[in-house]
Design an enzyme around this catalytic site. Structure first.
Site, PDB file in Angstrom:
ATOM      1  N   HIS A 136       0.830  -1.217   0.000  1.00 16.70           N
ATOM      2  CA  HIS A 136       0.000   0.000   0.000  1.00 16.70           C
ATOM      3  C   HIS A 136       0.851   1.247   0.000  1.00 16.70           C
ATOM      4  CE1 HIS A 136      -3.692  -2.361   1.652  1.00 16.70           C
ATOM      5  NE2 HIS A 136      -3.401  -2.643   0.399  1.00 16.70           N
ATOM      6  N   CYS A 168       8.545  12.081 -16.678  1.00 12.46           N
ATOM      7  CA  CYS A 168       7.582  11.896 -17.783  1.00 12.46           C
ATOM      8  C   CYS A 168       6.507  12.970 -17.797  1.00 12.46           C
ATOM      9  CB  CYS A 168       6.926  10.505 -17.682  1.00 12.46           C
ATOM     10  SG  CYS A 168       5.671  10.398 -16.393  1.00 12.46           S
ATOM     11  N   GLY A 205      -1.610  -9.087  12.502  1.00  8.03           N
ATOM     12  CA  GLY A 205      -2.214  -7.770  12.682  1.00  8.03           C
ATOM     13  C   GLY A 205      -2.969  -7.227  11.498  1.00  8.03           C
TER      14      GLY A 205
HETATM   15  N1  APR Z   1      -1.329  -6.820  17.509  1.00  2.83           N
HETATM   16  C1  APR Z   1      -1.762  -7.535  16.433  1.00  2.83           C
HETATM   17  N2  APR Z   1      -2.949  -7.318  15.810  1.00  2.83           N
HETATM   18  C2  APR Z   1      -3.723  -6.332  16.314  1.00  2.83           C
HETATM   19  C3  APR Z   1      -3.344  -5.557  17.435  1.00  2.83           C
HETATM   20  C4  APR Z   1      -2.086  -5.829  18.024  1.00  2.83           C
HETATM   21  N3  APR Z   1      -1.663  -5.126  19.089  1.00  2.83           N
HETATM   22  N4  APR Z   1      -4.361  -4.669  17.685  1.00  2.83           N
HETATM   23  C5  APR Z   1      -5.309  -4.882  16.745  1.00  2.83           C
HETATM   24  N5  APR Z   1      -4.930  -5.888  15.938  1.00  2.83           N
HETATM   25  C6  APR Z   1      -5.632  -6.440  14.770  1.00  2.83           C
HETATM   26  C7  APR Z   1      -7.122  -6.262  14.770  1.00  2.83           C
HETATM   27  O1  APR Z   1      -7.749  -7.357  15.441  1.00  2.83           O
HETATM   28  C8  APR Z   1      -7.431  -6.290  13.269  1.00  2.83           C
HETATM   29  O2  APR Z   1      -7.630  -7.629  12.835  1.00  2.83           O
HETATM   30  O3  APR Z   1      -5.167  -5.703  13.653  1.00  2.83           O
HETATM   31  C9  APR Z   1      -6.156  -5.738  12.627  1.00  2.83           C
HETATM   32  C10 APR Z   1      -6.306  -4.341  12.052  1.00  2.83           C
HETATM   33  O4  APR Z   1      -7.238  -4.405  11.015  1.00  2.83           O
HETATM   34  P1  APR Z   1      -7.433  -3.131  10.067  1.00  2.83           P
HETATM   35  O5  APR Z   1      -7.597  -1.911  10.880  1.00  2.83           O
HETATM   36  O6  APR Z   1      -8.485  -3.523   9.071  1.00  2.83           O
HETATM   37  O7  APR Z   1      -6.017  -2.978   9.352  1.00  2.83           O
HETATM   38  P2  APR Z   1      -5.507  -3.726   8.060  1.00  2.83           P
HETATM   39  O8  APR Z   1      -5.942  -5.159   8.032  1.00  2.83           O
HETATM   40  O9  APR Z   1      -4.055  -3.463   7.955  1.00  2.83           O
HETATM   41  O10 APR Z   1      -6.267  -2.907   6.894  1.00  2.83           O
HETATM   42  C11 APR Z   1      -5.896  -3.201   5.579  1.00  2.83           C
HETATM   43  O11 APR Z   1      -7.183  -1.326   4.765  1.00  2.83           O
HETATM   44  O12 APR Z   1      -7.739   0.763   5.368  1.00  2.83           O
HETATM   45  C12 APR Z   1      -7.011   0.054   4.480  1.00  2.83           C
HETATM   46  O13 APR Z   1      -5.039   0.649   3.363  1.00  2.83           O
HETATM   47  C13 APR Z   1      -5.572   0.413   4.640  1.00  2.83           C
HETATM   48  O14 APR Z   1      -3.643  -1.027   4.748  1.00  2.83           O
HETATM   49  C14 APR Z   1      -4.972  -0.833   5.242  1.00  2.83           C
HETATM   50  C15 APR Z   1      -5.907  -1.932   4.761  1.00  2.83           C
END
Ligand code: APR
Length: 275
Positions: A136, A168, A205
């Protein structure tokens, strides 16, 4: 449940470690939860940025293409939005946590070959990970939509629209991928190549909901790879994981690293991560 989430169990840590040791090509796939213990909030979930400050405009990429001048005018005006200020200040203050450091040590000991991350915060690299694929993008770069050229981003808050690409003349934007924007082909191809080589994926995570990143562990599994999930909460990926470590990144990854060194004296003893 410890104050900062479930503690995980020695059984979970050692099962994860055992799988890492017997695997030939392990990659890590990380999301926003990886950086929570560095002070950066997640996007989803009740403590996430979106629950508190509302989600991003899903048509932001289309708006940029339709009228770049108006997009950048809004972008510069909204840089004082609470959401933007909170996220940017958290990212600028953030330091790698013991989870980032443990992944970097596992790379150095040859157990983890690369990290495919959805995070734009650069904390894996700051922790010492070298093979990092930022699907990303990165908050530290700008990118040309014409030729893909990436250049350093000057500061967190732009005060004017970026100049056209010096190579470009194309439209330049933040390297971070906007909603509706395709993931740049080069990083997606690299992430896919790593996925196809992997016989074990350590998923840390991420809510495993945003494609194409969320599809990569599933592709690995379809290729016969084993999956390890480190997350204090269940996700749509949980029920297809071989090992589930119900804990946080900063708590679980150093424990998994310790279990590796106990189970496999041959694995070079990684030094304890300096917190
Ligand atoms: N350690 C590990 N995991 C954790 C912790 C922690 N301390 N705290 C929260 N989590 C988990 C949550 O349970 C959840 O499953 O991290 C995850 C965060 O989920 P999202 O907020 O959806 O983040 P992500 O999966 O990275 O989102 C993907 O979506 O918004 C877009 O571009 C953005 O890169 C991002 C993508």
């Amino acid at each position: 449940m410890s104050p900062d989430g479930p503690a995980g169990t020695d059984g979970q840590f050692s099962r994860a470690a055992a799988l890492l040791i017997v695997s030939k090509y392990v990659i890590a796939m990380t999301g926003a939860g990886m950086s929570v213990e560095s002070g950066i909030p997640t996007f989803r979930g009740e403590a996430g940025l979106w629950a508190r400050l509302g989600g991003p405009d899903p048509s932001q990429y289309q708006n940029l293409l339709a009228d770049p001048a108006a997009y950048w005018k809004r972008e510069i005006e909204r840089s004082t939005d609470p959401y933007i200020v909170e996220l940017r200040m958290a990212v600028s203050r953030a330091k790698p946590n013991p989870g980032h450091l443990a992944l970097a040590h596992l790379e150095k000991s040859g157990l983890v070959r690369s990290v495919v991350t959805q995070n734009i915060d650069g904390l894996h690299q700051s922790a010492g990970s070298e093979a990092v694929i930022e699907v990303h993008g990165s908050r530290y770069r700008m990118r040309c939509l014409g030729c893909g050229n990436r250049t350093p981003r000057e500061g967190l808050f732009l005060t004017r629209a970026p100049d056209p690409c010096a190579l470009c003349g194309g439209l330049v934007k933040y390297d971070s991928v906007l909603f509706g924007e395709p993931v740049p082909r080069d990083v997606l191809e690299t992430a896919r190549a790593e996925t196809d080589r992997a016989d074990c994926v350590l998923v840390v995570g991420t809510s495993s909901t945003v494609r194409p990143a969320a599809g990569l562990p599933r592709i690995a599994r379809a290729n016969g790879a084993r999956l390890i999930e480190v997350n204090p909460n269940a996700t749509p990926l949980t029920n297809v994981c071989d090992v589930v470590v119900r804990s946080t990144a900063a708590a679980a990854l150093p424990e998994i690293m310790r279990a590796v060194s106990l189970l496999s004296p041959a694995a070079r003893e990684p030094a304890a991560p300096q917190t």
